[in-house]
Design a protein around this motif. Structure first.
Motif, PDB file in Angstrom:
ATOM      1  N   LEU A 171       0.823  -1.201   0.000  1.00 38.77           N
ATOM      2  CA  LEU A 171       0.000   0.000   0.000  1.00 38.77           C
ATOM      3  C   LEU A 171       0.860   1.254   0.000  1.00 38.77           C
ATOM      4  O   LEU A 171       0.562   2.222  -0.718  1.00 38.77           O
ATOM      5  CB  LEU A 171      -0.921   0.002   1.228  1.00 38.77           C
ATOM      6  N   VAL A 172       1.925   1.266   0.782  1.00 36.45           N
ATOM      7  CA  VAL A 172       2.820   2.422   0.812  1.00 36.45           C
ATOM      8  C   VAL A 172       3.444   2.651  -0.564  1.00 36.45           C
ATOM      9  O   VAL A 172       3.516   3.791  -1.050  1.00 36.45           O
ATOM     10  CB  VAL A 172       3.912   2.231   1.888  1.00 36.45           C
ATOM     11  N   ALA A 173       3.885   1.560  -1.212  1.00 35.68           N
ATOM     12  CA  ALA A 173       4.432   1.696  -2.562  1.00 35.68           C
ATOM     13  C   ALA A 173       3.367   2.199  -3.535  1.00 35.68           C
ATOM     14  O   ALA A 173       3.643   3.046  -4.397  1.00 35.68           O
ATOM     15  CB  ALA A 173       4.988   0.356  -3.036  1.00 35.68           C
ATOM     16  N   LEU A 174       2.148   1.701  -3.383  1.00 34.99           N
ATOM     17  CA  LEU A 174       1.046   2.139  -4.245  1.00 34.99           C
ATOM     18  C   LEU A 174       0.768   3.622  -4.076  1.00 34.99           C
ATOM     19  O   LEU A 174       0.612   4.366  -5.055  1.00 34.99           O
ATOM     20  CB  LEU A 174      -0.214   1.331  -3.933  1.00 34.99           C
ATOM     21  N   VAL A 175       0.739   4.083  -2.826  1.00 36.55           N
ATOM     22  CA  VAL A 175       0.469   5.488  -2.548  1.00 36.55           C
ATOM     23  C   VAL A 175       1.593   6.376  -3.086  1.00 36.55           C
ATOM     24  O   VAL A 175       1.340   7.478  -3.589  1.00 36.55           O
ATOM     25  CB  VAL A 175       0.280   5.709  -1.033  1.00 36.55           C
ATOM     26  N   GLN A 176       2.823   5.903  -3.008  1.00 36.26           N
ATOM     27  CA  GLN A 176       3.945   6.714  -3.477  1.00 36.26           C
ATOM     28  C   GLN A 176       3.936   6.886  -4.984  1.00 36.26           C
ATOM     29  O   GLN A 176       4.268   7.953  -5.502  1.00 36.26           O
ATOM     30  CB  GLN A 176       5.270   6.103  -3.033  1.00 36.26           C
ATOM     31  N   PHE A 177       3.533   5.853  -5.708  1.00 30.76           N
ATOM     32  CA  PHE A 177       3.621   5.904  -7.164  1.00 30.76           C
ATOM     33  C   PHE A 177       2.300   6.192  -7.861  1.00 30.76           C
ATOM     34  O   PHE A 177       2.290   6.604  -9.014  1.00 30.76           O
ATOM     35  CB  PHE A 177       4.202   4.593  -7.699  1.00 30.76           C
ATOM     36  N   SER A 178       1.170   5.998  -7.179  1.00 26.09           N
ATOM     37  CA  SER A 178      -0.121   6.174  -7.846  1.00 26.09           C
ATOM     38  C   SER A 178      -0.398   7.609  -8.297  1.00 26.09           C
ATOM     39  O   SER A 178      -1.096   7.792  -9.310  1.00 26.09           O
ATOM     40  CB  SER A 178      -1.259   5.677  -6.937  1.00 26.09           C
ATOM     41  N   PRO A 179       0.095   8.669  -7.608  1.00 25.34           N
ATOM     42  CA  PRO A 179      -0.146  10.009  -8.155  1.00 25.34           C
ATOM     43  C   PRO A 179       0.363  10.195  -9.575  1.00 25.34           C
ATOM     44  O   PRO A 179      -0.184  11.000 -10.334  1.00 25.34           O
ATOM     45  CB  PRO A 179       0.609  10.929  -7.176  1.00 25.34           C
ATOM     46  N   ALA A 180       1.394   9.427  -9.942  1.00 23.67           N
ATOM     47  CA  ALA A 180       1.912   9.539 -11.310  1.00 23.67           C
ATOM     48  C   ALA A 180       0.859   9.131 -12.332  1.00 23.67           C
ATOM     49  O   ALA A 180       0.851   9.636 -13.458  1.00 23.67           O
ATOM     50  CB  ALA A 180       3.162   8.671 -11.469  1.00 23.67           C
ATOM     51  N   ILE A 181      -0.040   8.233 -11.953  1.00 22.46           N
ATOM     52  CA  ILE A 181      -1.061   7.766 -12.892  1.00 22.46           C
ATOM     53  C   ILE A 181      -1.978   8.910 -13.286  1.00 22.46           C
ATOM     54  O   ILE A 181      -2.346   9.069 -14.448  1.00 22.46           O
ATOM     55  CB  ILE A 181      -1.874   6.617 -12.259  1.00 22.46           C
ATOM     56  N   VAL A 182      -2.356   9.733 -12.323  1.00 24.10           N
ATOM     57  CA  VAL A 182      -3.320  10.805 -12.566  1.00 24.10           C
ATOM     58  C   VAL A 182      -2.633  12.118 -12.921  1.00 24.10           C
ATOM     59  O   VAL A 182      -3.054  12.829 -13.843  1.00 24.10           O
ATOM     60  CB  VAL A 182      -4.216  10.999 -11.325  1.00 24.10           C
ATOM     61  N   LEU A 183      -1.560  12.445 -12.221  1.00 26.29           N
ATOM     62  CA  LEU A 183      -1.004  13.794 -12.292  1.00 26.29           C
ATOM     63  C   LEU A 183       0.123  13.976 -13.301  1.00 26.29           C
ATOM     64  O   LEU A 183       0.326  15.092 -13.787  1.00 26.29           O
ATOM     65  CB  LEU A 183      -0.500  14.206 -10.899  1.00 26.29           C
ATOM     66  N   SER A 184       0.873  12.916 -13.620  1.00 29.61           N
ATOM     67  CA  SER A 184       2.003  13.101 -14.537  1.00 29.61           C
ATOM     68  C   SER A 184       1.601  13.694 -15.882  1.00 29.61           C
ATOM     69  O   SER A 184       2.287  14.587 -16.390  1.00 29.61           O
ATOM     70  CB  SER A 184       2.741  11.773 -14.742  1.00 29.61           C
ATOM     71  N   PRO A 185       0.495  13.247 -16.508  1.00 25.39           N
ATOM     72  CA  PRO A 185       0.113  13.880 -17.787  1.00 25.39           C
ATOM     73  C   PRO A 185      -0.187  15.363 -17.642  1.00 25.39           C
ATOM     74  O   PRO A 185       0.099  16.151 -18.549  1.00 25.39           O
ATOM     75  CB  PRO A 185      -1.141  13.098 -18.205  1.00 25.39           C
ATOM     76  N   LEU A 186      -0.772  15.759 -16.507  1.00 27.81           N
ATOM     77  CA  LEU A 186      -1.058  17.184 -16.292  1.00 27.81           C
ATOM     78  C   LEU A 186       0.239  17.967 -16.125  1.00 27.81           C
ATOM     79  O   LEU A 186       0.412  19.038 -16.711  1.00 27.81           O
ATOM     80  CB  LEU A 186      -1.953  17.348 -15.063  1.00 27.81           C
ATOM     81  N   PHE A 187       1.148  17.411 -15.330  1.00 30.80           N
ATOM     82  CA  PHE A 187       2.451  18.064 -15.177  1.00 30.80           C
ATOM     83  C   PHE A 187       3.191  18.106 -16.511  1.00 30.80           C
ATOM     84  O   PHE A 187       3.925  19.060 -16.793  1.00 30.80           O
ATOM     85  CB  PHE A 187       3.299  17.333 -14.130  1.00 30.80           C
ATOM     86  N   GLY A 188       3.005  17.071 -17.337  1.00 32.87           N
ATOM     87  CA  GLY A 188       3.662  17.043 -18.635  1.00 32.87           C
ATOM     88  C   GLY A 188       3.252  18.201 -19.527  1.00 32.87           C
ATOM     89  O   GLY A 188       4.080  18.790 -20.228  1.00 32.87           O
ATOM     90  N   VAL A 189       1.954  18.539 -19.508  1.00 36.41           N
ATOM     91  CA  VAL A 189       1.484  19.691 -20.288  1.00 36.41           C
ATOM     92  C   VAL A 189       2.117  20.963 -19.759  1.00 36.41           C
ATOM     93  O   VAL A 189       2.586  21.817 -20.532  1.00 36.41           O
ATOM     94  CB  VAL A 189      -0.059  19.787 -20.245  1.00 36.41           C
ATOM     95  N   TRP A 190       2.158  21.124 -18.446  1.00 36.19           N
ATOM     96  CA  TRP A 190       2.744  22.328 -17.853  1.00 36.19           C
ATOM     97  C   TRP A 190       4.236  22.438 -18.177  1.00 36.19           C
ATOM     98  O   TRP A 190       4.757  23.525 -18.417  1.00 36.19           O
ATOM     99  CB  TRP A 190       2.523  22.331 -16.346  1.00 36.19           C
ATOM    100  N   VAL A 191       4.943  21.297 -18.180  1.00 36.81           N
ATOM    101  CA  VAL A 191       6.375  21.319 -18.476  1.00 36.81           C
ATOM    102  C   VAL A 191       6.628  21.889 -19.863  1.00 36.81           C
ATOM    103  O   VAL A 191       7.579  22.656 -20.078  1.00 36.81           O
ATOM    104  CB  VAL A 191       6.968  19.899 -18.359  1.00 36.81           C
ATOM    105  N   ASP A 192       5.777  21.538 -20.827  1.00 29.04           N
ATOM    106  CA  ASP A 192       5.964  22.044 -22.190  1.00 29.04           C
ATOM    107  C   ASP A 192       5.628  23.527 -22.304  1.00 29.04           C
ATOM    108  O   ASP A 192       5.912  24.145 -23.330  1.00 29.04           O
ATOM    109  CB  ASP A 192       5.095  21.238 -23.168  1.00 29.04           C
ATOM    110  N   ARG A 193       5.007  24.104 -21.274  1.00 28.98           N
ATOM    111  CA  ARG A 193       4.652  25.522 -21.292  1.00 28.98           C
ATOM    112  C   ARG A 193       5.567  26.358 -20.409  1.00 28.98           C
ATOM    113  O   ARG A 193       5.736  27.553 -20.637  1.00 28.98           O
ATOM    114  CB  ARG A 193       3.212  25.714 -20.785  1.00 28.98           C
TER     115      ARG A 193
END
Length: 400
Positions: A48-70
């Motif tokens: 569960l701890v590993a899941l919690v640490q890495f699961s934000p990447a599932i939802v948030l990484s694409p959003l951060f990716g758009v911001w990085v290109d801007r």
């Protein structure tokens, strides 16, 4: 060896600074994993701890990716590293004050996971822009070797510090190690990206263009599918090693450090092996990589079947060798297909596949281990995954 990017003083500054932050991250992983296991004795909670640490990447990484290109990626990654420092200092403060419970640990781990979700697309967008475009493949290889050197040293250092100085001192060292990287980031010169019209695009459209780039490019799509299968099973196993080290072999925190060091050595060997191979050609995922991945998934089943500690160390190192070699090959294939102004969006989706697959795999494997047994879970998962991915690779090969 494909180490041409090291001729760039700019890139050398980045690599030198990043090794400190990477050591901190790997020390944090082994420390948090040990705290979770020591606190509860539950494979499910470790997963569960590993899941919690890495699961934000599932939802948030694409959003951060758009911001990085801007955004100004250099300033953005400095902010993220400052956030990493704050989270690591928070773990230290909560631990020494006696406030670190399963609930507060989950909260701090979630915040750490959000920072990691931002960090993935930022570093994968930044590092290729520190050198001429012709050195991008070399950058991917060197960054992976750097990452896995830290993967080797960090767990060993973390295990030794936990045993000698205690968990609190180990957490403090992790926070301090972030500081040199922050200073190194401020000294870099970053190549401007091709940004015509990017910042004016609606957010949803910009994200959609990244998804279309993945969907319409056969090389990127196949790399994503293969990487996702490997991450879910092989990397998922590497995220829940405390039950193997202590629950199966009764080796304690020192054993966990040795096990993670073995995986780190395997990963470093995988990185150097990739570096001595002929330069990767654009437009494909190498056949050697595809074969090695299937063998790596079979190693997961073998890890569940062994009863000798030295053999388990060797197999775990082999799994790490495969995951590193394969990740470099697939990330190189993707990066060579991209323009600079698409790197943030597309590589954020790669982060979703890799980090998200590892988190889902760690959570599912941890739950299954508590139900049917740790070793039985590895045997079943390794056999099913290797058969499934093998059939997929044969199918796309026959289809041409």
């Amino acid at each position: 060896m494909n180490l041409a990017a090291l001729r760039s003083a700019n890139f050398r500054t980045y690599v030198t600074g990043s090794i400190f932050a990477l050591l901190a991250i790997w020390m944090q992983r082994v420390t948090i994993g040990w705290i979770a296991w020591d606190m509860t004795g539950s494979s499910s909670f470790v997963g569960l701890v590993a899941l919690v640490q890495f699961s934000p990447a599932i939802v948030l990484s694409p959003l951060f990716g758009v911001w990085v290109d801007r955004l100004d990626v250099q300033r953005a990654i400095i902010v993220v590293q400052c956030a990493n420092f704050g989270v690591m200092a928070g773990f230290f403060g909560f631990y020494v004050m006696g406030w670190l419970t399963p609930v507060t640990m989950i909260v701090l781990t979630l915040i750490s996971g959000i920072a990691l979700a931002a960090n993935h697309p930022m570093r994968m967008s930044l590092s290729p822009r520190l050198v001429p475009r012709g050195m991008v493949a070399s950058v991917v290889t060197i960054v992976a070797i750097n990452f896995n050197v830290a993967r080797t040293l960090g767990p060993a250092l973390g295990g030794v510090l936990i045993a000698w100085l205690g968990v609190g001192a180990t957490l403090l060292v992790q926070a301090v190690l972030i500081v040199p990287f922050i200073f190194a980031l401020g000294r870099l010169e970053v190549r401007p990206s091709r940004k015509e019209g990017v910042s004016q695009e609606p957010f949803g459209k910009a994200l959609g263009l990244g998804l279309l780039q993945v969907w319409n490019n056969a090389v990127i799509w196949r790399a994503m599918v293969i990487g996702g299968a490997l991450a879910t099973v092989a990397r998922g196993v590497l995220e829940i090693l405390p039950p193997l080290a202590d629950g199966v072999f009764q080796r304690g925190p020192e054993g966990l450090g040795v096990l993670l060091t073995a995986t780190g050595l395997g990963a470093v060997c995988g990185g150097f092996f990739k570096a001595v191979l002929p330069p990767q050609s654009p437009g494909s995922v190498p056949i050697l990589t595809q074969v090695v991945i299937v063998l790596g998934l079979l190693m997961v089943a073998a890890l569940g079947a062994v009863s000798a500690w030295p053999v388990a160390l060797g197999i775990a190192a082999g799994i790490a060798f495969v995951t590193t070699l394969s990740a470099i090959s697939m990330q190189t294939a993707i990066q060579m297909e991209l323009e600079d102004d698409m790197r943030g969006r597309v590589m954020s989706l790669w982060a979703v596949v890799v980090a998200g697959g590892a988190s889902i795999g760690a959570g599912a494997l941890g739950i299954a281990a508590d139900i049917i047994g740790f070793q039985e879970t590895l045997v079943f998962a390794g056999l099913v995954a290797s058969a499934g991915l093998g059939l997929y690779l044969v199918a796309i090969r026959l289809r041409g």
